[in-house]
Design an enzyme around this catalytic site. Structure first.
Site, PDB file in Angstrom:
ATOM      1  N   GLY A  11       0.835  -1.206   0.000  1.00 33.35           N
ATOM      2  CA  GLY A  11       0.000   0.000   0.000  1.00 33.35           C
ATOM      3  C   GLY A  11       0.867   1.253   0.000  1.00 33.35           C
ATOM      4  O   GLY A  11       1.833   1.325   0.754  1.00 33.35           O
ATOM      5  N   ARG A  72       1.090  -5.214  -5.055  1.00 36.94           N
ATOM      6  CA  ARG A  72       1.240  -6.369  -4.163  1.00 36.94           C
ATOM      7  C   ARG A  72       1.381  -7.565  -5.093  1.00 36.94           C
ATOM      8  O   ARG A  72       0.454  -7.874  -5.836  1.00 36.94           O
ATOM      9  CB  ARG A  72       0.009  -6.534  -3.279  1.00 36.94           C
ATOM     10  CG  ARG A  72      -0.300  -5.317  -2.407  1.00 36.94           C
ATOM     11  CD  ARG A  72      -1.435  -5.638  -1.452  1.00 36.94           C
ATOM     12  NE  ARG A  72      -2.156  -4.468  -1.015  1.00 36.94           N
ATOM     13  CZ  ARG A  72      -1.827  -3.720   0.046  1.00 36.94           C
ATOM     14  NH1 ARG A  72      -0.769  -4.019   0.744  1.00 36.94           N
ATOM     15  NH2 ARG A  72      -2.559  -2.682   0.385  1.00 36.94           N
ATOM     16  N   ASP A 103       4.415  -4.229   6.142  1.00 34.50           N
ATOM     17  CA  ASP A 103       4.546  -5.609   6.591  1.00 34.50           C
ATOM     18  C   ASP A 103       4.763  -6.612   5.440  1.00 34.50           C
ATOM     19  O   ASP A 103       5.675  -7.442   5.491  1.00 34.50           O
ATOM     20  CB  ASP A 103       3.241  -5.920   7.353  1.00 34.50           C
ATOM     21  CG  ASP A 103       3.273  -7.278   7.964  1.00 34.50           C
ATOM     22  OD1 ASP A 103       4.257  -7.565   8.653  1.00 34.50           O
ATOM     23  OD2 ASP A 103       2.327  -8.051   7.743  1.00 34.50           O
ATOM     24  N   THR A 126       4.244   2.848   5.599  1.00 31.49           N
ATOM     25  CA  THR A 126       2.866   2.363   5.732  1.00 31.49           C
ATOM     26  C   THR A 126       2.076   3.315   6.614  1.00 31.49           C
ATOM     27  O   THR A 126       2.598   3.808   7.622  1.00 31.49           O
ATOM     28  CB  THR A 126       2.810   0.946   6.342  1.00 31.49           C
ATOM     29  OG1 THR A 126       1.455   0.674   6.752  1.00 31.49           O
ATOM     30  CG2 THR A 126       3.702   0.775   7.555  1.00 31.49           C
ATOM     31  N   ASP A 128      -0.281   2.388   8.379  1.00 33.28           N
ATOM     32  CA  ASP A 128      -0.809   1.626   9.522  1.00 33.28           C
ATOM     33  C   ASP A 128       0.069   1.692  10.778  1.00 33.28           C
ATOM     34  O   ASP A 128      -0.403   1.394  11.874  1.00 33.28           O
ATOM     35  CB  ASP A 128      -0.988   0.156   9.139  1.00 33.28           C
ATOM     36  CG  ASP A 128      -2.158  -0.054   8.194  1.00 33.28           C
ATOM     37  OD1 ASP A 128      -2.957   0.888   8.023  1.00 33.28           O
ATOM     38  OD2 ASP A 128      -2.267  -1.153   7.633  1.00 33.28           O
ATOM     39  N   ASP A 130       2.268  -0.370  11.782  1.00 41.55           N
ATOM     40  CA  ASP A 130       2.205  -1.648  12.486  1.00 41.55           C
ATOM     41  C   ASP A 130       3.514  -2.431  12.386  1.00 41.55           C
ATOM     42  O   ASP A 130       3.515  -3.659  12.365  1.00 41.55           O
ATOM     43  CB  ASP A 130       1.028  -2.486  11.958  1.00 41.55           C
ATOM     44  CG  ASP A 130       1.100  -2.687  10.455  1.00 41.55           C
ATOM     45  OD1 ASP A 130       1.966  -2.076   9.802  1.00 41.55           O
ATOM     46  OD2 ASP A 130       0.286  -3.468   9.925  1.00 41.55           O
ATOM     47  N   ARG A 172      -6.023  -2.692   8.897  1.00 44.19           N
ATOM     48  CA  ARG A 172      -6.545  -4.060   8.797  1.00 44.19           C
ATOM     49  C   ARG A 172      -6.217  -4.852  10.058  1.00 44.19           C
ATOM     50  O   ARG A 172      -7.051  -5.545  10.602  1.00 44.19           O
ATOM     51  CB  ARG A 172      -5.948  -4.744   7.565  1.00 44.19           C
ATOM     52  CG  ARG A 172      -6.674  -5.979   7.167  1.00 44.19           C
ATOM     53  CD  ARG A 172      -6.367  -6.436   5.748  1.00 44.19           C
ATOM     54  NE  ARG A 172      -5.082  -5.982   5.249  1.00 44.19           N
ATOM     55  CZ  ARG A 172      -4.837  -5.728   3.975  1.00 44.19           C
ATOM     56  NH1 ARG A 172      -5.779  -5.850   3.084  1.00 44.19           N
ATOM     57  NH2 ARG A 172      -3.638  -5.339   3.579  1.00 44.19           N
TER      58      ARG A 172
HETATM   59  O1  F6P Z   1      -1.652   0.325   3.486  1.00 45.83           O
HETATM   60  C1  F6P Z   1      -2.283  -0.328   4.536  1.00 45.83           C
HETATM   61  C2  F6P Z   1      -3.739  -0.398   4.256  1.00 45.83           C
HETATM   62  O2  F6P Z   1      -4.154   0.896   4.035  1.00 45.83           O
HETATM   63  C3  F6P Z   1      -4.590  -1.062   5.300  1.00 45.83           C
HETATM   64  O3  F6P Z   1      -4.904  -0.248   6.375  1.00 45.83           O
HETATM   65  C4  F6P Z   1      -5.781  -1.481   4.480  1.00 45.83           C
HETATM   66  O4  F6P Z   1      -6.465  -2.534   5.053  1.00 45.83           O
HETATM   67  C5  F6P Z   1      -5.151  -1.891   3.210  1.00 45.83           C
HETATM   68  O5  F6P Z   1      -3.990  -1.117   3.083  1.00 45.83           O
HETATM   69  C6  F6P Z   1      -6.023  -1.737   2.003  1.00 45.83           C
HETATM   70  O6  F6P Z   1      -5.232  -1.937   0.880  1.00 45.83           O
HETATM   71  P1  F6P Z   1      -5.698  -2.141  -0.623  1.00 45.83           P
HETATM   72  O7  F6P Z   1      -6.996  -1.501  -0.801  1.00 45.83           O
HETATM   73  O8  F6P Z   1      -4.615  -1.499  -1.403  1.00 45.83           O
HETATM   74  O9  F6P Z   1      -5.718  -3.605  -0.823  1.00 45.83           O
END
Ligand code: F6P
Length: 323
Positions: A11, A72, A103, A126, A128, A130, A172
């Site tokens: 992300g 990804r 992560d 990120t 997040d 995390d 998430r």
């Molecule tokens: O980058 C982290 C994050 O924003 C999370 O908080 C979220 O769940 C996820 O990415 C959503 O990612 P995508 O919509 O790109 O799959």
């Protein structure tokens, strides 16, 4: 080390561009050749790699997103995908890497570099926050500020209509955005995966608020809360409070975009600069993070394994201030 490459993966997060800029300019300052890899690991295995000049990173420090694009990649996680990626790095004679991501990026790095030991430095990118091994991640500050601005606006309309609102923010597996935006906006309740939510006590609180004519009740929920996201929480609450007028707002991806705050720009610049210096100093397979305002390096394996913790005092304070 003369030829290094930089990529962003997973992300996107505001400040990634500032990190790329710092890597490129620091490398060029040290007379290294620097390459950009587009679309993260997927671009790596497809050989989407190009030489970068200092002017390629002009006018990007203030922009969200990532000029190198991101992805990804499922293919990268296969043996064949990793072999392809290694082949492309060799073909381009890449001697060192800077990986910017969260992560998933470090999980990928962990698997890849066990087998193909090209020196690599990771940067925590990120929203997040995390990751272990750092107090802060590139993009977190901006994302929380974006959420705060949005939630403040929602409170205006909630107040005007005497409505209950459930605002779902990103995260998430982590509740940092929810916790921090919830505290900053004076949320009446904050639901995060790291804190056990007692739904019955929330319902009791709302009923007592209603008795004292405090109608507006604003809940901030992390998308990964144990009860689910905003809609799941609303459905649960509606059963217990059939007459309540509850609205749900999912902030979603607006939290990932936008101009990075000064804090994210400075953090990203500092980490990008540190990553190149770390490669020059012979460091490898570590993430550069910032702890107590110092740059620290943590092995990829530990970044992946550990889960960031929310300090006990912050948990207690949250309970007290939302009462
Ligand atoms: O980058 C982290 C994050 O924003 C999370 O908080 C979220 O769940 C996820 O990415 C959503 O990612 P995508 O919509 O790109 O799959």
């Amino acid at each position: 080390m003369n030829r290094i490459a930089v990529m962003t993966s997973g992300g996107d997060s505001p400040g990634m561009n500032a990190a790329i800029r710092a890597v490129v300019r620091t490398a060029i300052y040290h007379k290294m050749e620097v390459f950009g890899i587009r679309r993260g690991y997927q671009g790596m295995l497809e050989g989407d790699i190009f030489r970068m000049k200092t002017t390629d990173v002009s006018n990007i420090i203030q922009r969200g997103g990532t000029m190198l694009k991101t992805a990804r990649s499922k293919e990268f996680m296969t043996e064949e995908g990793m072999q392809k990626a290694y082949g492309e790095l060799q073909r381009h004679q890449i001697e060192g890497l800077v990986l910017i991501g969260g992560d998933g990026t470090f999980k990928g790095a962990n698997a890849f570099f066990e087998k193909y030991p090209i020196p690599a430095i990771g940067l925590p990118g990120t929203i997040d926050k995390d990751l272990a091994g750092t107090d802060v991640t590139i993009g977190f500050d901006t994302a929380v500020n974006t959420a705060v601005e949005a939630i403040d606006k929602i409170r205006d309309t909630a107040d005007a209509h005497n409505r209950m609102f459930i605002v779902e923010v990103m995260g998430r597996d982590a509740g940092y955005i929810a916790l921090n935006s919830g505290i900053a906006c004076g949320a009446e309740d904050i639901l995060i995966p790291e804190l056990k939510t007692d739904m019955q006590s929330i319902i009791r609180k709302i009923k007592s608020d209603q008795r004292r004519k405090k109608i507006v009740h604003l809940l901030v929920v992390a998308e990964g809360d144990d009860f689910g996201g905003g809609m799941d929480v609303k459905n649960l609450m509606s059963k217990e409070l059939p007459d309540a007028d509850i609205r749900v707002c999912v902030l979603g991806h607006i939290q990932r975009g936008g101009a990075p705050t000064f804090a994210d720009r400075v953090l990203a610049s500092r980490l990008g600069y540190a990553a190149v210096n770390a490669l020059r100093a012979g460091k490898k397979q570590v993430m550069a993070g910032q702890i107590n305002n110092e740059i620290v390096f943590t092995p990829f394996s530990e970044v992946v394994k550990q889960e960031a913790q929310i300090p006990e005092d912050l948990k207690e304070m949250t309970v007290i201030l939302t009462t």
